[in-house]
Structures are given as structure tokens and as C-alpha cells.
Design a protein around this motif. Structure first.
Motif, PDB file in Angstrom:
ATOM      1  N   THR A 148      -3.593  -1.592   9.548  1.00 46.25           N
ATOM      2  CA  THR A 148      -3.836  -0.298   8.903  1.00 46.25           C
ATOM      3  C   THR A 148      -5.322   0.004   8.967  1.00 46.25           C
ATOM      4  N   ARG A 167      -5.696  -7.266   8.158  1.00 44.88           N
ATOM      5  CA  ARG A 167      -4.731  -6.249   8.583  1.00 44.88           C
ATOM      6  C   ARG A 167      -5.024  -4.898   7.955  1.00 44.88           C
ATOM      7  N   TYR A 168      -6.160  -4.825   7.265  1.00 41.15           N
ATOM      8  CA  TYR A 168      -6.638  -3.558   6.702  1.00 41.15           C
ATOM      9  C   TYR A 168      -8.101  -3.434   7.084  1.00 41.15           C
ATOM     10  N   LEU A 201       0.839  -1.196   0.000  1.00 36.54           N
ATOM     11  CA  LEU A 201       0.000   0.000   0.000  1.00 36.54           C
ATOM     12  C   LEU A 201       0.877   1.250   0.000  1.00 36.54           C
ATOM     13  N   ARG A 217      -4.444  -9.000   1.062  1.00 35.73           N
ATOM     14  CA  ARG A 217      -5.450  -8.460   0.138  1.00 35.73           C
ATOM     15  C   ARG A 217      -6.889  -8.823   0.522  1.00 35.73           C
ATOM     16  N   ILE A 222     -12.588  -5.830   0.935  1.00 33.94           N
ATOM     17  CA  ILE A 222     -12.909  -5.350   2.279  1.00 33.94           C
ATOM     18  C   ILE A 222     -14.368  -5.668   2.629  1.00 33.94           C
ATOM     19  N   ILE A 266       0.038  -5.204   3.237  1.00 33.24           N
ATOM     20  CA  ILE A 266      -1.223  -5.674   3.818  1.00 33.24           C
ATOM     21  C   ILE A 266      -1.720  -6.893   3.051  1.00 33.24           C
ATOM     22  N   GLY A 269      -9.247  -7.762   3.674  1.00 31.83           N
ATOM     23  CA  GLY A 269      -9.386  -6.988   4.893  1.00 31.83           C
ATOM     24  C   GLY A 269     -10.810  -7.051   5.431  1.00 31.83           C
ATOM     25  N   ASP A 326     -11.478  -0.872   7.036  1.00 36.23           N
ATOM     26  CA  ASP A 326     -12.084   0.303   6.409  1.00 36.23           C
ATOM     27  C   ASP A 326     -13.208   0.827   7.289  1.00 36.23           C
ATOM     28  N   ALA A 366      -8.123   2.594   7.677  1.00 38.50           N
ATOM     29  CA  ALA A 366      -8.411   3.639   6.698  1.00 38.50           C
ATOM     30  C   ALA A 366      -9.793   4.210   6.949  1.00 38.50           C
ATOM     31  N   ASP A 420      -3.954   6.413   9.253  1.00 44.83           N
ATOM     32  CA  ASP A 420      -3.131   5.656   8.312  1.00 44.83           C
ATOM     33  C   ASP A 420      -3.431   6.017   6.859  1.00 44.83           C
TER      34      ASP A 420
END
Length: 307
Positions: free
Chosen positions: A104, A73-74, A30, A38, A275, A36, A40, A76, A106, A145
Motif C-alpha cells: 500500500t 507493506r505500507y 486499514l 504495523r 513509518i 498491513i 512500514g 508513505d 499512501a 491507495d
């Protein structure tokens, strides 16, 4: 004070996570700086539905924690993800703070939503700092982040210039309040306009196996090394995942249509970071297991490209 929480890394060897011998969703760099997986997690559904029963705090917290345990690990989120009883940012903070260093989070700014749930306007340039600061306070962090500038509503943003608003976020990035920038619900032209102002790490637009209208922009992001994070990848927005070929592929693999939709996106482009969101532990387990589903060329041909 929040208690410390220990979450296994995605390759911890848990049966529900990726190991050296089990296919996984792969990773994405990213912004060229943060790695990260793919697959999330989207927090939009955690607060509960606006017109439904009150959200369940304990259940929402458990879902967010389990998502990280399963390798997400991501994450939203957005300050405008809320119901009459709960806010997504508050739930994430309760579930995960202090946040694991490899996670992370976002968020998005742009839409202004009133207490009835109506998105009544888009934030003016002079309102964006306040929206960023609200996310910082809600999440309990000094730096976000990644922040997307969200344009327009679900039907797609109008093609008006976004440079003045994006420049505000770029300035906040220079101040250290934001690490990376993204855009959401944008056209190719709007993405180009944003990239002329500051680096863009991610695009979040509507895209999925049954709605491939944005296919050209997906490919553009892949060529540019920009993450593409679909919303409504599982058929949200009144799209039912009931198409015949989708069901054929799911039956072939002994999977659900939702798992196939997730796996299709991962196979469709190396830039896609899925996500999927849910407030259900069972659906979460199902979604995260889709990262181990491998579609072959026959599957992809059957599902085809649309748009």
C-alpha cells in the motif's frame, strides 16, 4: 518497461522478517479492507537533504527495495517530498514499479512547496485535484491507495474548518482516483469534521515517546478503528532521543534508542502504524529489526505517558 521484481512476504522466513516463532509488529486492518504490518517505511528522506549533497539514486532505490524485502507493506510518500535533484515518488517508481500487489502506497496533498523548498501555502479546494493527479502521474498508477489531506505546517495545523477541502478528496474517491482517505496534522475536531463527510482510514500526526501531546487522539483513533501513523516518532523536528529513561530501556534490551522509540509506539496503541524513514541501508535494517523488540510493562512504565 520496468522489470518485474519479486519481494518476499513478511512471513517468508528470512532472518530479518517475522516468523511464526519470532515476535513481530502485528498487523492493522486499514479501512477495514487492507491488512498491513504495523511497521512500514517513510520515503521523505529518500531524495536527500535540501542543503546537503546531491541525492544518490542507486542508494535510494536500494533502500526502497530493501524496505519491501524486509517486510514493509505500507509506504508513505508525497509529491512535495523532493530535493533539488530527486523526488520521492520518482525514486519509489524506479525502485518498485510494477508495485507488489500487497504493498500500500499512501501519499499526502495540501502543502504547496516551491522550488526553493519553501512550503509557501496550502492548496485551495480547486487545486487539490491537480495535486492528486500529480501523485498519480508520478507514481504511474490509476488509483492512489490512500491520500491524506495534510493541514498546516510542522507546528500543527490551525483549527480552521477542513470540510471543503476534504470534500474534494471524497469526491475524487467516488470517481475512483483514491481508494481510502486520511488526514494529517489535525485536531480531534478536524478529524470529526472529516469523518462527517467520508470514512477516514488513517491519521498522520506528530507523536512519539518524547512528545506525547497527541495521546488523546491516539486513543480516539484506536477506539474508532482508525490507523494512527506518527511522524517524527524517532525524534525528528529537532528532538534528540537522549532522555535518560529511554537510554535505560535501550541498554536493558541491547537495542538502540531509535529501536526502542519504534517499539514503544507499537506497544503504546494497537492503532499505531510506525513509518520511520531513512535513506541509509544500515538504519533501515535497524528500524525494521525494531519490529521484533518486545517491551514489557516495566519498560512502558519507565517511559511513561507524557502529554
Amino acid at each position: 518497461m520496468a522489470s518485474s521484481k519479486i519481494f518476499p512476504t513478511p512471513d517468508s522466513g528470512s532472518p530479518s522478517t517475522t516468523t511464526g516463532t519470532t515476535p513481530g509488529p502485528g498487523v492493522f486492518e486499514l479501512g477495514g479492507t487492507v491488512t498491513i504490518p504495523r511497521l512500514g517505511f517513510g520515503a521523505m528522506q529518500l531524495p536527500g537533504r535540501w542543503s546537503g549533497p546531491a541525492g544518490d539514486t542507486a542508494k535510494a532505490v536500494a533502500v526502497a527495495r530493501r524496505a519491501v524485502e524486509l517486510g514493509a507493506r505500507y509506504i508513505d510518500t508525497a509529491a512535495f517530498y523532493f530535493s533539488p535533484t530527486h523526488r520521492a515518488n520518482d525514486l519509489l517508481r524506479e525502485a518498485l514499479f510494477p508495485y507488489p500487489p500487497d504493498v500500500t502506497i499512501a501519499t499526502k496533498v495540501g502543502p504547496l512547496r516551491d522550488e526553493t523548498g519553501e512550503m509557501y501555502a496550502e492548496a485551495r479546494p480547486d487545486q487539490l485535484r491537480g495535486e492528486v493527479e500529480r501523485n498519480l502521474e508520478d507514481l504511474g498508477v490509476d488509483t492512489l491507495d490512500l491520500v491524506h489531506l495534510r493541514v498546516g505546517r510542522l507546528g500543527g495545523g490551525a483549527a480552521e474548518p477542513i470540510g471543503e477541502r476534504f470534500a474534494v478528496l471524497a469526491a475524487l474517491r467516488e470517481e475512483g482516483l483514491i481508494r481510502q482517505l486520511g488526514v494529517s496534522n489535525v485536531t480531534s475536531g478536524q478529524l470529526a469534521e472529516a469523518r462527517s463527510i467520508a470514512p477516514v482510514a488513517a491519521v498522520q500526526n506528530r507523536f512519539g515517546v518524547l512528545d506525547q501531546t497527541d495521546a488523546a487522539l491516539v486513543d480516539e483513533c484506536a477506539d474508532a478503528g482508525i490507523a494512527y501513523m506518527p511522524f517524527f516518532a524517532l525524534g525528528g523536528g529537532h528532538t534528540d532521543l537522549c532522555e535518560q529513561n529511554l537510554r535505560k530501556v535501550s541498554e536493558r534490551h541491547g537495542a538502540t534508542v531509535h529501536q526502542v522509540a519504534i517499539a514503544w509506539g507499537l506497544a503504546r496503541s494497537p492503532s499505531i502504524v510506525q513509518i520511520p524513514g531513512t535513506a541509509s541501508l544500515a538504519h533501515l535494517e535497524e528500524n525494521m529489526a525494531a519490529g521484533r523488540l518486545v517491551l514489557d510493562e516495566d519498560d512502558m512504565a519507565l517511559l511513561g505517558r507524557r502529554g
